[in-house]
Design an enzyme around this catalytic site. Structure first.
Site, mmCIF file in Angstrom:
data_model
loop_
_atom_site.group_PDB
_atom_site.id
_atom_site.type_symbol
_atom_site.label_atom_id
_atom_site.label_comp_id
_atom_site.label_asym_id
_atom_site.label_seq_id
_atom_site.Cartn_x
_atom_site.Cartn_y
_atom_site.Cartn_z
ATOM 1 N N ASP A 1 25.119 25.889 -8.311
ATOM 2 C CA ASP A 1 26.466 26.090 -7.960
ATOM 3 C C ASP A 1 26.685 27.897 -8.181
ATOM 4 O O ASP A 1 25.836 28.373 -8.994
ATOM 5 C CB ASP A 1 27.501 25.327 -8.592
ATOM 6 C CG ASP A 1 28.965 25.436 -8.187
ATOM 7 O OD1 ASP A 1 29.073 26.256 -7.205
ATOM 8 O OD2 ASP A 1 29.797 24.655 -8.602
ATOM 9 N N GLY B 1 28.848 29.606 -9.457
ATOM 10 C CA GLY B 1 29.670 30.035 -10.813
ATOM 11 C C GLY B 1 31.179 30.272 -10.477
ATOM 12 O O GLY B 1 32.010 30.500 -11.193
ATOM 13 N N ASP C 1 33.159 31.931 -4.735
ATOM 14 C CA ASP C 1 34.217 31.405 -4.049
ATOM 15 C C ASP C 1 35.468 31.349 -5.060
ATOM 16 O O ASP C 1 35.074 31.496 -6.136
ATOM 17 C CB ASP C 1 34.084 30.082 -3.620
ATOM 18 C CG ASP C 1 33.858 29.026 -4.351
ATOM 19 O OD1 ASP C 1 33.225 29.140 -5.526
ATOM 20 O OD2 ASP C 1 34.288 27.621 -4.248
ATOM 21 N N ASP D 1 27.617 15.825 -5.649
ATOM 22 C CA ASP D 1 27.289 16.022 -7.153
ATOM 23 C C ASP D 1 28.378 15.624 -8.070
ATOM 24 O O ASP D 1 29.682 15.670 -7.906
ATOM 25 C CB ASP D 1 26.847 17.366 -7.545
ATOM 26 C CG ASP D 1 28.103 18.220 -7.425
ATOM 27 O OD1 ASP D 1 28.620 18.717 -6.415
ATOM 28 O OD2 ASP D 1 28.188 18.521 -8.778
ATOM 29 N N CYS E 1 18.985 -4.570 -12.186
ATOM 30 C CA CYS E 1 18.390 -3.213 -12.309
ATOM 31 C C CYS E 1 16.941 -3.093 -12.838
ATOM 32 O O CYS E 1 16.685 -3.767 -13.873
ATOM 33 C CB CYS E 1 19.401 -2.551 -13.213
ATOM 34 S SG CYS E 1 19.127 -0.829 -13.495
ATOM 35 N N CYS F 1 15.907 -0.251 -14.471
ATOM 36 C CA CYS F 1 15.699 0.874 -15.505
ATOM 37 C C CYS F 1 15.288 0.141 -16.636
ATOM 38 O O CYS F 1 15.146 -0.825 -16.970
ATOM 39 C CB CYS F 1 17.181 1.439 -15.534
ATOM 40 S SG CYS F 1 18.230 0.613 -16.759
ATOM 41 N N CYS G 1 17.659 -2.033 -18.689
ATOM 42 C CA CYS G 1 17.950 -3.348 -18.146
ATOM 43 C C CYS G 1 16.745 -4.264 -18.332
ATOM 44 O O CYS G 1 16.671 -5.545 -18.338
ATOM 45 C CB CYS G 1 18.567 -3.171 -16.774
ATOM 46 S SG CYS G 1 20.017 -2.557 -16.860
ATOM 47 N N HIS H 1 20.234 4.485 -16.879
ATOM 48 C CA HIS H 1 20.801 3.241 -16.227
ATOM 49 C C HIS H 1 21.730 3.751 -15.157
ATOM 50 O O HIS H 1 21.550 3.610 -13.939
ATOM 51 C CB HIS H 1 21.459 2.106 -17.220
ATOM 52 C CG HIS H 1 22.097 1.479 -16.242
ATOM 53 N ND1 HIS H 1 21.521 0.180 -15.790
ATOM 54 C CD2 HIS H 1 23.703 1.351 -16.043
ATOM 55 C CE1 HIS H 1 22.673 -0.365 -14.992
ATOM 56 N NE2 HIS H 1 23.922 0.273 -15.061
#
Ligand code: PRF
Ligand code: ZN
Length: 374
Positions: A93, A95, A147, A270, A308, A310, A313, A339
């Site tokens: 991004d 800034g 921006d 995001d 899941c 991960c 889990c 997770h």
């Protein structure tokens, strides 16, 4: 301008679409959720894990990286990829948002924005050209234009002025990007603004779409407006922004907002939500958000989610997760982060499959009914 985006399938009953985004560090399947790594690290998780989950595009922040570690360090290491040992794509991004939300005393003019660091009060100036240069030093695969992001409920005149400055800066950033040529491999995206005024949104979407950017972001949404306002302005703006290029809505990331964005043909988003909530012991499941701190988990031998894959889990119970969160153990935040990022990756996989099978709208309806049923 080179084409970096290919739409591979459009949902039969909505504007949702599948695509491939071709970037210097590899192809990205869209719609894509991008984890946020403000300081060149996604908080609470190893880069290896992020990669293992499947992500190959994460975020960094120009504002933070410019202040710390600073350009000298980044230059010495040949950019953030080398410095942080992340070998996939990076979007930074500009800034534009962080200066307005974090820094002290700031003064905005046609020239740029002068601000004081939120860390030590030191004074700096960001111009649209300088922000492209900083992102070149970082080595961003996608760089964003400087921006002016405005809050809801500001007057028409102020919203219009911020939009005009944003357009002027977009043009300058693009010219500067062209001057750099192949010395910078990154793709510069423009950002639509216009606050919550339809004529301004329309003008901004048209002006930015007509410019020679390889991708376009819709900024200034999810800045404190109501959900109805978000939905209305997202749909209105997305309908105007060019469909030839990848389209990114900045800073959204709750499942309902992601689904709304995808339904309107958005390809990228995001948000810090998944990782920030994890550090507070809140984990995502298909039945809604589970607050691990709650006493109801104290003796629970089951996992957060049985389907899941991960680490949390597959190796630990809700009771152990509860214990770690209660005792403020770092590992609790790390496992919850893994997770949540796994959950969001799987959600995006399910979304992409639903689009491929032309059933996105029913997927969205069923998902939301279950997620928000309590
Ligand atoms: N502009 C920039 N970054 C952003 C936003 C924006 O409008 C938002 C708004 N949701 C998040 N991040 N440059
Ligand atoms: Zn899990």
């Amino acid at each position: 301008m080179q084409t970096i985006f290919t739409e591979t399938h459009k949902d039969a009953h909505s504007n949702a679409r599948l695509g491939i985004l071709s970037l210097p560090h590899g192809d990205v399947q869209t719609p894509a959720f991008m984890p946020v790594g403000t300081n060149g690290t996604v908080k609470g998780i190893y880069h290896d894990k992020i990669e293992e989950i499947g992500y190959n595009l994460i975020l960094g922040n120009t504002y933070h990286l410019y202040l710390r570690p600073g350009l000298e360090v980044l230059e010495k290491f040949g950019g953030l990829h080398n410095f942080s040992h992340w070998n996939h794509n990076l979007l930074t991004d500009s800034g534009g948002f962080q200066v307005f939300s974090l820094s002290g005393l700031r003064k905005i003019s046609e020239k740029g924005v002068a601000f004081q660091s939120h860390i030590d009060g030191s004074r700096h100036i960001f111009t649209p050209e300088k922000v492209v240069d900083i992102q070149k030093v970082i080595g961003s695969d996608i760089a964003m234009c400087l921006d002016v992001c405005t809050p809801p409920n500001i007057e028409y005149r102020a919203a219009k002025e911020a939009m005009h400055i944003t357009h002027n800066w977009a043009e300058r950033a693009l010219n500067h990007r062209k001057e750099l040529g192949d010395a910078f491999k990154g793709n510069l995206f423009g950002i639509v603004q216009g606050n919550f005024y339809k004529d301004l949104r329309k003008e901004s979407a048209e002006v930015l779409s007509a410019m020679d950017f390889p991708g376009i972001a819709i900024g200034g949404l999810s800045v404190g407006e109501t959900t109805d306002q978000f939905n209305e302005f997202l749909a209105y703006t997305a309908d105007i922004v060019t469909k030839e290029k990848p389209r990114y809505v900045m800073g959204i990331g709750s499942p309902d907002y992601i689904l709304e964005a995808v339904e309107n043909g958005i390809d990228m988003f995001d948000c810090v939500l998944a990782t920030r909530m994890a550090r507070n012991g809140a984990v995502f499941t298909d039945d809604g958000i589970v607050t691990l701190k709650k006493a109801m988990h104290k003796f629970d031998q089951g996992p957060i989610e049985s389907e899941c894959h991960c680490t949390a889990c597959t190796e630990y119970s809700r009771a152990y997760m509860h214990h770690m969160v209660k005792t403020n153990e770092m590992l609790g935040g790390m496992l919850a982060t893994e997770h949540n990022l796994t959950y969001f990756y799987r959600l995006m996989e399910k979304i992409r499959l639903a689009i491929a099978e032309d059933r996105f709208s029913s997927f969205k309806k069923d998902y939301l009914a279950r997620f928000y049923k309590r």
